[in-house]
Design a protein around this motif. Structure first.
Motif, PDB file in Angstrom:
ATOM      1  N   LEU A  64      -0.449   1.724   7.129  1.00 12.49           N
ATOM      2  CA  LEU A  64      -0.961   0.357   7.184  1.00 12.49           C
ATOM      3  C   LEU A  64      -2.370   0.323   7.777  1.00 12.49           C
TER       4      LEU A  64
ATOM      5  N   ALA B  59      -4.806  -1.287   5.072  1.00 14.51           N
ATOM      6  CA  ALA B  59      -5.003  -2.738   5.192  1.00 14.51           C
ATOM      7  C   ALA B  59      -6.495  -3.025   5.193  1.00 14.51           C
TER       8      ALA B  59
ATOM      9  N   SER C 194       1.611  -1.833   2.903  1.00 15.17           N
ATOM     10  CA  SER C 194       0.170  -2.056   2.937  1.00 15.17           C
ATOM     11  C   SER C 194      -0.272  -2.911   1.745  1.00 15.17           C
TER      12      SER C 194
END
Length: 436
Positions: free
Chosen positions: A386, A390, A354
């Protein structure tokens, strides 16, 4: 015209022809096959110029021609040009902690020879490891020559920090400032004196595996991606717009040594809590309860074939193909400890990924090595991290941004492919005149 101007004029014409030879060869390579007229239309040269260039490439063995192609337009059908399946080829040699793999590819990028030996490379001296690799490479060259292929260069794929032909540091091998190119070239000359002039290059194994994925892996138009290889160590490479991002000193991509926990277990690099201490092969096997029966793969166990990769060898359960094969078997069988080990590795991997995704915004993350076969169990926890971390909000769990590496793309093939690409970029350097 003065003598100096005449010399400059000749140099200019030679340079233009050199460039155009590469242009024609690369155009045929990228198209798979093409007529002279088709090449002329693509590159903007006259049909006469392309014919002259193609004739030279045919004479020097870079192209072949066969059959007729009908364009549907007036005029005679043209003969079809293809990249030759004989002649110049690339030799790739991957040296990892628990195996040596050698690949030969032709100019089309097809894997024609593959030899792999599973052995503990962390115990012997670097010179001995490179000598073994040279002996395997010599056998691969002999096999290639039986197919009328002529390896014109070798490239070494090595774990760790590689610069200027020297392995600056490879913690899992215990190598520090090892002249890998020089030692390999000398060892290869000892085995095959006729190869003493064979150029030898080198790069980090993850870099070359990433290039193999780009060139041979069927990325479906994706040209910016992060590649992560799960071996004894964890390597990484970043491809941006179809080109490798090496970093200021060629050391970019060492994702395996991103710190997960500063108070975590000591890593061979000297730091603590590195990613590979949680998600490398040895960590996975240990967490899955396979380490109790662990040992190196059977010394000298080998496989061979035209394009084989990921083959297994008989030997004790542990690091390498046997241990990872046992891990996959247990996970597929639903073994609770193995499933939990892979899931936790996926979570930690997603945590580190990430940060890389936020920093570089790649189109995809490609997982190779042992991760490829474990992706169905790694992906959900990695995607969870993630998706939550993100910052773009564009990471969707279960999407195609986290994907398995192609089984046809690995570091040895990437190394061999780099040599073949050098030929495509400057065929005149490898032509008949160069051999005479």
């Amino acid at each position: 015209m003065s003598e100096g101007n005449a010399r400059d004029s000749r140099a200019g014409k030679d340079t233009v022809r050199r460039h155009n030879l590469s242009l024609v060869l690369r155009t045929v390579h990228d198209a798979g096959e093409a007529t002279r007229a088709g090449v002329a239309a693509r590159v903007g040269l006259t049909r006469a110029a392309v014919s002259s260039l193609a004739d030279q490439l045919l004479r020097d063995g870079f192209l072949t021609e066969s059959g007729k192609a009908f364009s549907g337009q007036a005029g005679r059908p043209g003969t079809v040009l293809k990249v030759a399946r004989t002649g110049p080829a690339g030799l790739g040699v991957e040296i990892n902690v628990d195996y040596v793999s050698v690949c030969v590819v032709d100019l089309a990028g097809t894997g024609r020879v593959r030899l792999t030996e599973y052995v503990d490379n962390s115990a012997p001296a670097p010179g001995d490891v490179l000598a073994r690799a040279a002996r395997i490479a010599a056998r691969a060259v002999a096999s290639a020559q039986e197919q009328d292929l002529r390896p014109v260069g070798a490239a070494l794929a090595l774990p760790g920090l590689v610069s200027g032909g020297v392995v600056r540091q490879a913690p899992n091998l215990g190598w520090h400032r090892v002249d890998a190119e020089g030692l390999f070239a000398a060892a290869l000359t000892d085995v095959r004196p006729d190869l003493r002039t064979l150029p030898v290059g080198s790069d980090n194994e993850a870099n070359l595996a990433a290039l193999a994925e780009l060139w041979f892996g069927g990325m479906g138009g994706v040209r910016s991606f992060l590649y992560v290889s799960g071996e004894i160590g964890v390597g990484g490479a970043l491809v941006v717009d179809g080109a490798l991002l090496p970093g200021a000193h060629g050391f970019a991509g060492e994702i395996g040594h991103v710190v997960v926990d500063p108070a975590g277990p000591e890593c061979r690099c000297g730091a603590r809590g590195c990613l590979e201490q949680y998600a490398g092969q040895l960590a996975l096997l240990r967490a899955a309860g396979i380490e109790e029966a662990a040992g190196p793969a059977a010394p000298g166990a080998s496989v061979s074939g035209a394009g084989a990769s990921g083959a297994t060898a008989a030997g004790a359960v542990g690091a390498g193909p046997v241990g990872t094969g046992e891990l996959e078997r247990r996970v597929r069988a639903g073994d609770a400890r193995a499933v939990a080990a892979v899931g936790e590795a996926g979570r930690v991997l997603g945590l580190v990924l990430s940060g890389a995704v936020n920093l570089f915004d790649p189109e995809a993350v490609v997982l190779g090595g042992v991760y490829r076969g474990l992706l169905p169990w790694l992906a959900p926890p990695a995607d969870g991290e993630l998706g939550g971390r993100a910052v773009s909000g564009m990471w969707a769990a279960g999407g195609d941004r986290l994907r398995a590496a192609s089984p046809s793309a690995d570091a040895a093939r990437g190394a061999a492919g780099r040599v073949a690409r050098d030929v495509l970029a400057d065929p005149l350097a490898y032509g008949t005149a160069k051999r005479s």
